[in-house]
Scaffold this active site. Structure first.
Site, PDB file in Angstrom:
ATOM      1  N   ASP A 232       0.810  -1.222   0.000  1.00 60.87           N
ATOM      2  CA  ASP A 232       0.000   0.000   0.000  1.00 60.87           C
ATOM      3  C   ASP A 232       0.841   1.269   0.000  1.00 60.87           C
ATOM      4  O   ASP A 232       0.331   2.347  -0.289  1.00 60.87           O
ATOM      5  CB  ASP A 232      -0.903   0.038   1.239  1.00 60.87           C
ATOM      6  CG  ASP A 232      -1.900  -1.099   1.267  1.00 60.87           C
ATOM      7  OD1 ASP A 232      -1.987  -1.831   0.271  1.00 60.87           O
ATOM      8  OD2 ASP A 232      -2.584  -1.261   2.287  1.00 60.87           O
TER       9      ASP A 232
ATOM     10  N   GLY B 298      -5.248  -0.970  -0.815  1.00 61.29           N
ATOM     11  CA  GLY B 298      -5.153   0.368  -0.252  1.00 61.29           C
ATOM     12  C   GLY B 298      -6.226   0.571   0.790  1.00 61.29           C
ATOM     13  O   GLY B 298      -7.279   1.117   0.495  1.00 61.29           O
TER      14      GLY B 298
ATOM     15  N   MET C 158      -3.054 -11.885  -6.620  1.00 63.95           N
ATOM     16  CA  MET C 158      -2.077 -12.021  -7.702  1.00 63.95           C
ATOM     17  C   MET C 158      -0.940 -11.024  -7.516  1.00 63.95           C
ATOM     18  O   MET C 158       0.229 -11.349  -7.700  1.00 63.95           O
ATOM     19  CB  MET C 158      -2.757 -11.795  -9.050  1.00 63.95           C
ATOM     20  CG  MET C 158      -3.724 -12.887  -9.475  1.00 63.95           C
ATOM     21  SD  MET C 158      -4.470 -12.510 -11.061  1.00 63.95           S
ATOM     22  CE  MET C 158      -3.027 -12.466 -12.106  1.00 63.95           C
TER      23      MET C 158
END
Length: 490
Positions: free
Chosen positions: A249, A293, A407
């Protein structure tokens, strides 16, 4: 990076080392170095702060390493610092000769004197929290760096995160074992959330005889590392503790970025491209991509700028709304009329206040104590379908929802992040070997520095929506300023 004085001269004959008491005094003198009144050097914890009988182990073994040839300027000394800010705005009363006040950090790198003998050093490496590209690279480089640079032969991996200190026997690591780890995603040491029991962890560190602890993890992990450092200091143990910040993030503050972020952006752009192809190939097609995020939208922002195919980018730092003038639905309808398709990128923490929650969902927490977020992508897909069925009941419409979270987290680091992981691992080793403890290493204005763990654990790196970069996003997408529109519509 600033260098405020030339390395001090020495009158010792070649190959002659000062006595241990003089070496320690030299270190203490480093801390007493006087800087410009406009610069405040952030004090970094050192083992000598609480171990009164601590003596240096001797000169840095890099002096005799066949691959390094230390010369003037090779070793970092007391005058090497990294400024927190390199760009500032002077007030009308200031001049270039009298700049604003600056905060500075100690520059990372090898020191002339070390405080750990390679024969007595027992290092522990642990990975905590979620996965991130580059974790295996950091582990590999810590092992190889300790082994090749400093001759350490007792290096151990702690499996399964913090709980592994007291529940699983450590595994011995060596360069041959970790040789190809940088080509693998995830963490070979395995990881977990939670399991933080301070007393058990520090007891295990003491019982195993570890005197260097390398902790790889995100902001929650760094807060745990602060507590470990404080308990080690309270017990007056000769144990160096360092944190290596990890988060895709990029929400850890002070440092320029954390490892894995650039790989995450690269993979996120691929997901956006797939969504764009799907949307463009359908009648009234919308490609919806949810990116990581929780509290910051850095991946969504950077992937949007890299892609140029995004029509709307939604991040946690700014509100948005669906219905009404200036809302998302109105914007998407206009975009579908103009282009026949649209791509929406949403960070996982965006719009959480808009999603209906049950009482139980409001109270739900994960193993680390964080509030469990609902799937904003799935919710938004449902709302888009409801809207179209209501407003255009007999027209074709499709939403292709892509969630590449796992992924992205599981892939190996790209070339840029692999290099970053090497630098941050070696900087951490140099810092602990020099006797520093309770610190995080990372780039500040592109120069690696040592930052107190407590400062990093408390700092946040949110997207500044008043910054040029966010304005650039809005200029590319032409999306509305939802906050302003919402206020004007009241």
């Amino acid at each position: 990076m600033a260098n405020l004085s030339q390395p001090e001269a020495t009158n010792l004959a070649a190959g002659q080392n000062p006595p241990p008491e003089q070496q320690l005094q030299d270190h203490l003198d480093d801390h007493a170095f006087s800087f410009s009144p406009n610069i405040t050097l952030k004090k970094l914890p050192h083992l000598s702060d609480y171990l009164q009988d601590l003596q240096p182990a001797g000169p840095n073994p890099l002096d005799h390493n066949p691959f390094f040839h230390p010369s003037d300027g090779f070793y970092v000394n007391k005058s090497d610092i990294v400024l927190r800010q390199v760009a500032c705005r002077l007030s009308p009363s200031e001049t270039i000769a009298s700049p604003s006040h600056h905060l500075a950090y100690i520059r990372a790198g090898p020191r002339k004197q070390i405080f750990f003998d390679h024969c007595a050093t027992r290092a522990a490496i642990v990975t905590c929290g979620g996965l991130c590209p580059g974790m295996n690279t950091v582990i590999r480089e810590l092992v190889v760096g300790l082994w090749d640079l400093y001759g350490v032969r007792q290096i151990y991996g702690i499996k399964a995160g913090y709980r592994g200190f007291y529940s699983i026997h450590p595994i011995e690591l060596n360069p041959k074992m970790v040789h190809n780890w940088h080509r693998r995603g995830g963490t070979v040491l395995e990881t977990s959330r939670g399991g933080f029991d301070l007393t058990k962890i520090v007891d295990a560190i003491e019982n195993h005889g570890f005197n260097q602890v390398y902790i790889i993890g995100g902001d929650g992990t760094m807060r745990g590392a602060v507590k470990i450092f404080e308990e080690v200091r309270r017990r007056k143990l000769k144990v160096g503790v360092t944190g290596i910040p990890k988060t895709v993030d990029n929400d850890i503050g002070i440092i320029d970025r954390s490892f894995g972020f650039q790989t995450a952006v690269e993979m996120a752009e691929q997901a956006i491209h797939a969504a764009h192809v799907e949307a463009e190939s359908a009648v009234n097609g919308i490609g919806l991509v949810k990116l990581m995020g929780r509290s910051t939208g850095h991946i969504a922002l950077h992937a949007t700028l890299s892609s140029r195919d995004v029509d709307c980018c939604l991040i946690p730092e700014t509100e948005f709304y669906l219905e009404g003038k200036g809302g998302l639905l109105e914007f998407l309808e206009q975009r579908l009329k103009e282009r026949g398709h649209a791509v929406v990128v949403v960070a996982e923490g965006a719009g959480q206040d808009l999603i209906p929650r049950t009482t139980a969902q409001k109270e739900e927490r994960d193993e680390s104590g964080n509030m469990v977020f609902l799937d904003v992508g799935a919710w938004l897909k449902t709302e888009l379908k409801k809207w179209w069925d209501r407003e255009h009941p007999h027209e074709l419409f499709t939403v292709k929802y892509i969630d590449p979270t796992y992924m992205i987290r599981a892939v190996p680091a790209n070339a840029t992040d692999n290099l970053y992981c090497t630098l941050v691992a070696h900087s951490a080793i140099h810092g602990l070997m020099a006797g520093y403890t309770g610190f995080v290493t990372g780039p500040v204005n592109a120069n690696h520095a040592y930052i107190p763990l407590a400062d990093v654990a408390q700092a946040k790196n949110e997207v500044n929506i008043k910054d040029h970069k966010w304005e650039w996003v809005r200029s590319i997408t032409n999306q509305p300023d939802f906050v302003k529109s919402k206020q004007n519509s009241v």
